[in-house]
Write a protein that holds these residues in place. Structure first.
Motif, mmCIF file in Angstrom:
data_model
loop_
_atom_site.group_PDB
_atom_site.id
_atom_site.type_symbol
_atom_site.label_atom_id
_atom_site.label_comp_id
_atom_site.label_asym_id
_atom_site.label_seq_id
_atom_site.Cartn_x
_atom_site.Cartn_y
_atom_site.Cartn_z
ATOM 1 N N UNK A 1 -5.845 5.976 -56.668
ATOM 2 C CA UNK A 1 -5.956 6.209 -54.790
ATOM 3 C C UNK A 1 -4.853 7.232 -54.182
ATOM 4 N N UNK A 2 -5.571 8.213 -53.780
ATOM 5 C CA UNK A 2 -4.466 9.100 -54.286
ATOM 6 C C UNK A 2 -4.478 9.695 -52.344
ATOM 7 N N UNK A 3 -3.145 10.024 -52.053
ATOM 8 C CA UNK A 3 -2.955 10.139 -50.855
ATOM 9 C C UNK A 3 -2.089 8.907 -49.782
ATOM 10 N N UNK A 4 -1.907 8.063 -50.604
ATOM 11 C CA UNK A 4 -1.852 6.817 -49.338
ATOM 12 C C UNK A 4 -0.368 6.679 -49.075
ATOM 13 N N UNK A 5 -0.170 6.730 -47.564
ATOM 14 C CA UNK A 5 0.649 6.843 -46.442
ATOM 15 C C UNK A 5 0.805 5.836 -45.891
ATOM 16 N N UNK A 6 0.194 4.931 -45.406
ATOM 17 C CA UNK A 6 0.511 3.824 -44.856
ATOM 18 C C UNK A 6 0.682 2.550 -45.122
ATOM 19 N N UNK A 7 1.322 2.087 -44.438
ATOM 20 C CA UNK A 7 1.334 0.393 -45.716
ATOM 21 C C UNK A 7 -0.172 -0.412 -45.721
ATOM 22 N N UNK A 8 -0.911 -0.217 -44.386
ATOM 23 C CA UNK A 8 -2.663 0.177 -44.100
ATOM 24 C C UNK A 8 -3.636 -0.114 -45.193
ATOM 25 N N UNK A 9 -3.304 1.281 -45.171
ATOM 26 C CA UNK A 9 -4.059 1.673 -46.158
ATOM 27 C C UNK A 9 -3.627 1.550 -47.578
ATOM 28 N N UNK A 10 -2.480 1.326 -48.366
ATOM 29 C CA UNK A 10 -2.617 0.232 -49.277
ATOM 30 C C UNK A 10 -3.326 -1.504 -49.160
ATOM 31 N N UNK A 11 -3.391 -1.604 -48.585
ATOM 32 C CA UNK A 11 -3.661 -3.210 -48.398
ATOM 33 C C UNK A 11 -5.001 -3.367 -48.304
ATOM 34 N N UNK A 12 -5.121 -2.367 -47.380
ATOM 35 C CA UNK A 12 -6.877 -2.739 -47.437
ATOM 36 C C UNK A 12 -7.629 -1.907 -49.070
ATOM 37 N N UNK A 13 -6.943 -0.989 -49.626
ATOM 38 C CA UNK A 13 -7.251 -0.289 -50.461
ATOM 39 C C UNK A 13 -7.039 -1.764 -51.909
ATOM 40 N N UNK A 14 -6.387 -2.356 -51.688
ATOM 41 C CA UNK A 14 -5.434 -3.693 -53.286
ATOM 42 C C UNK A 14 -6.830 -4.896 -52.904
ATOM 43 N N UNK A 15 -7.374 -5.118 -51.083
ATOM 44 C CA UNK A 15 -8.013 -6.446 -51.476
ATOM 45 C C UNK A 15 -10.043 -5.561 -51.425
#
Length: 506
Positions: free
Chosen positions: A457-471
């Protein structure tokens, strides 16, 4: 002198020489025949008949030969349209007529987008047939008074006397663009073409032939750089813009030749395992006068002007050298990704270039990954496929960048040897708030899992984005949240600190 007048001059000279010959013959015969008028008159009649008939035949043959020679010197040998020299001469005459009669005149420069693929990946013969078809389209679409020329390769020029903008021009131009878009090459029916155009108006944009051609050419360059398949009307501001781009292009050539570009490295991570999985190598240009220039400004310029090969070769060679010298490759860095353009896959030389660049590797080639965008792959699918198959046979991996932004993603995955897809940052940016983006990302992840493809996943800038993608099931990330692009010395320190953190956690 026109062919008709030149042939007449040749025939007249022959008649004059014939007159001298007949007169000499008459005097000679009179001496021999002792004043025999009958004999000399007969000789004179026969002589004049011979000379006259021969002169007539000579005129016809000379006229045809000179006319053919003139056509060859004034016409493009392939399409039989005017060549550039004759177009400029005829355009000058039309400008004078327009000036004397207070009429308008339109000059259009036209270029076929995508034509190079035909010569490079099909055959020169197919390219010639395509250009002949384009010439027929132009003849049929323009009125009889129009001047139509081929300037070279896939560039054409049209002059429309006594025409007005936009009433007379736009319908003609739209018809040309529409018909060219429907031309197909039988040997490669998947190829599609568009026609970009630049337009200049007399007397507003110039009073001479070369001025109007240059103005239309500048407008054409703008159309190709901003929106291929469109048309642009020349304006005064355009000249300044294009002059700036011409200067930038010159400086870019110097920067490539003198190796003034630099490479940067952006790490990719598997967050669940707290380890770096790879690096994406990026290119930067710090202009001596303008400062840092965005790749969005100079990479398209390089692609459009045949400089991208030099940039790609420099980036690959420099990164391999730096990573090897600092002993990072294979030990700390298991995957190095290089961005490549569709222009990097132009002809058989492309594979040789990649092989030469990668020959500097001290170990297995599986550490190398080539990233290409889906849109770039589709521009030259067959050429890209041939080169990638040869490289993947040597262990090189392939990533499809900006996945999901193209219009035939599944077909691209089916045709190319892809091992990884990168979720475009436009989907990641609003993934938490935008349900449509979230659905698209989940669909990409499910498809990649079914096809056994790695996903980044490109352009990950926030923890919210990272958590959603991991889930959602994404395991690898790249973005400012984890690391920004950095030079080699910073990368060495970054990896050292990362190792210390891992030892402390264990």
């Amino acid at each position: 002198m026109s062919p008709r007048r030149a042939a007449a001059a040749i025939a007249f000279l022959y008649l004059f020489l014939g007159y001298i010959w007949i007169s000499f013959s008459d005097r000679f015969l009179l001496t021999i025949a002792a004043e025999s008028n009958y004999l000399t008159e007969l000789q004179t009649y026969k002589g004049w008949a011979y000379v006259t008939i021969t002169a007539a035949l000579l005129y016809i043959l000379a006229y045809r030969a000179l006319q053919r020679e003139r056509n060859l010197s004034e016409r493009d040998g392939l399409t039989l349209l005017l060549n550039r020299h004759m177009f400029e001469r005829e355009l000058a005459s039309e400008i004078q007529y327009a000036h004397d009669n207070q009429q308008n005149l339109i000059v259009i420069m036209l270029n076929i987008d995508g034509f190079k693929q035909v010569n490079s990946h099909v055959s020169l013969e197919a390219g010639d047939k395509f250009l002949i078809t384009v010439a027929s389209v132009l003849r049929e679409a323009c009125h009889q008074q129009a001047l139509i020329a081929r300037f070279g390769n896939d560039e054409f020029a049209i002059a429309l006397p006594d025409s007005t903008w936009p009433d007379d021009v736009i319908p003609t131009l739209q018809q040309i663009q529409r018909r060219i878009a429907h031309i197909r090459v039988p040997e490669a029916p998947q190829l599609s073409f568009t026609a970009s155009a630049g337009i200049a108006l007399y007397p507003r944009d110039g009073s001479g032939a070369n001025e109007l051609i240059d103005a239309a050419s500048l407008a054409l360059d703008q159309a190709q750089q901003t929106d291929r398949g469109s048309y642009k009307l020349y304006n005064a501001e355009l000249s300044a813009i294009m002059s700036n781009k011409a200067k930038l292009l010159f400086d870019l050539k110097v920067a490539i030749d003198k190796r003034q570009l630099t490479v940067m490295y952006q790490p990719q991570f598997c967050v669940s395992e707290n380890r770096m999985t790879g690096l994406e190598v990026l290119v930067r240009w710090n202009h001596p006068e303008r400062g840092l220039i965005s790749p969005c400004d100079f990479i398209p310029l390089a692609e459009q002007n045949g400089l991208i090969w030099g940039i790609t070769d420099f980036v690959m060679q420099q990164a391999i050298t730096e990573l090897t010298e600092h002993e990072l490759l294979y030990r700390d860095v298991q995957r190095v990704s290089f961005n490549v353009s569709a222009a990097d896959f132009n002809g058989s030389e492309s594979c040789d270039r990649f092989l030469a660049n990668l020959s500097k590797l001290p170990g297995d080639w599986s550490v190398i990954e080539l990233e290409l965008t889906e849109s770039a792959a589709l521009l030259n699918l067959e050429g890209v496929k041939q080169v990638l198959e040869k490289l993947t046979a040597r262990g090189v991996q392939v990533s499809l960048d900006d996945f999901g932004t193209g219009y035939s993603s599944l077909n691209t995955l089916r045709l190319l040897p892809i091992q990884e897809v990168k979720i475009d940052q436009s989907f990641v940016k609003d993934i938490v708030q935008n349900k449509q983006d979230a659905k698209l990302v989940k669909t990409i992840l499910a498809m990649a899992q079914a096809l056994h493809l790695r996903v980044v996943a490109e352009g990950v800038e926030t923890h919210a984005q990272a958590n959603y993608l991991m889930k959602a099931g994404c395991e690898e990330f790249q973005g400012f949240l984890y690391a920004r692009p950095m030079p080699i010395n910073h990368l060495v320190t970054f990896i050292k600190n990362l190792k210390q953190q891992q030892r402390a956690q264990s």
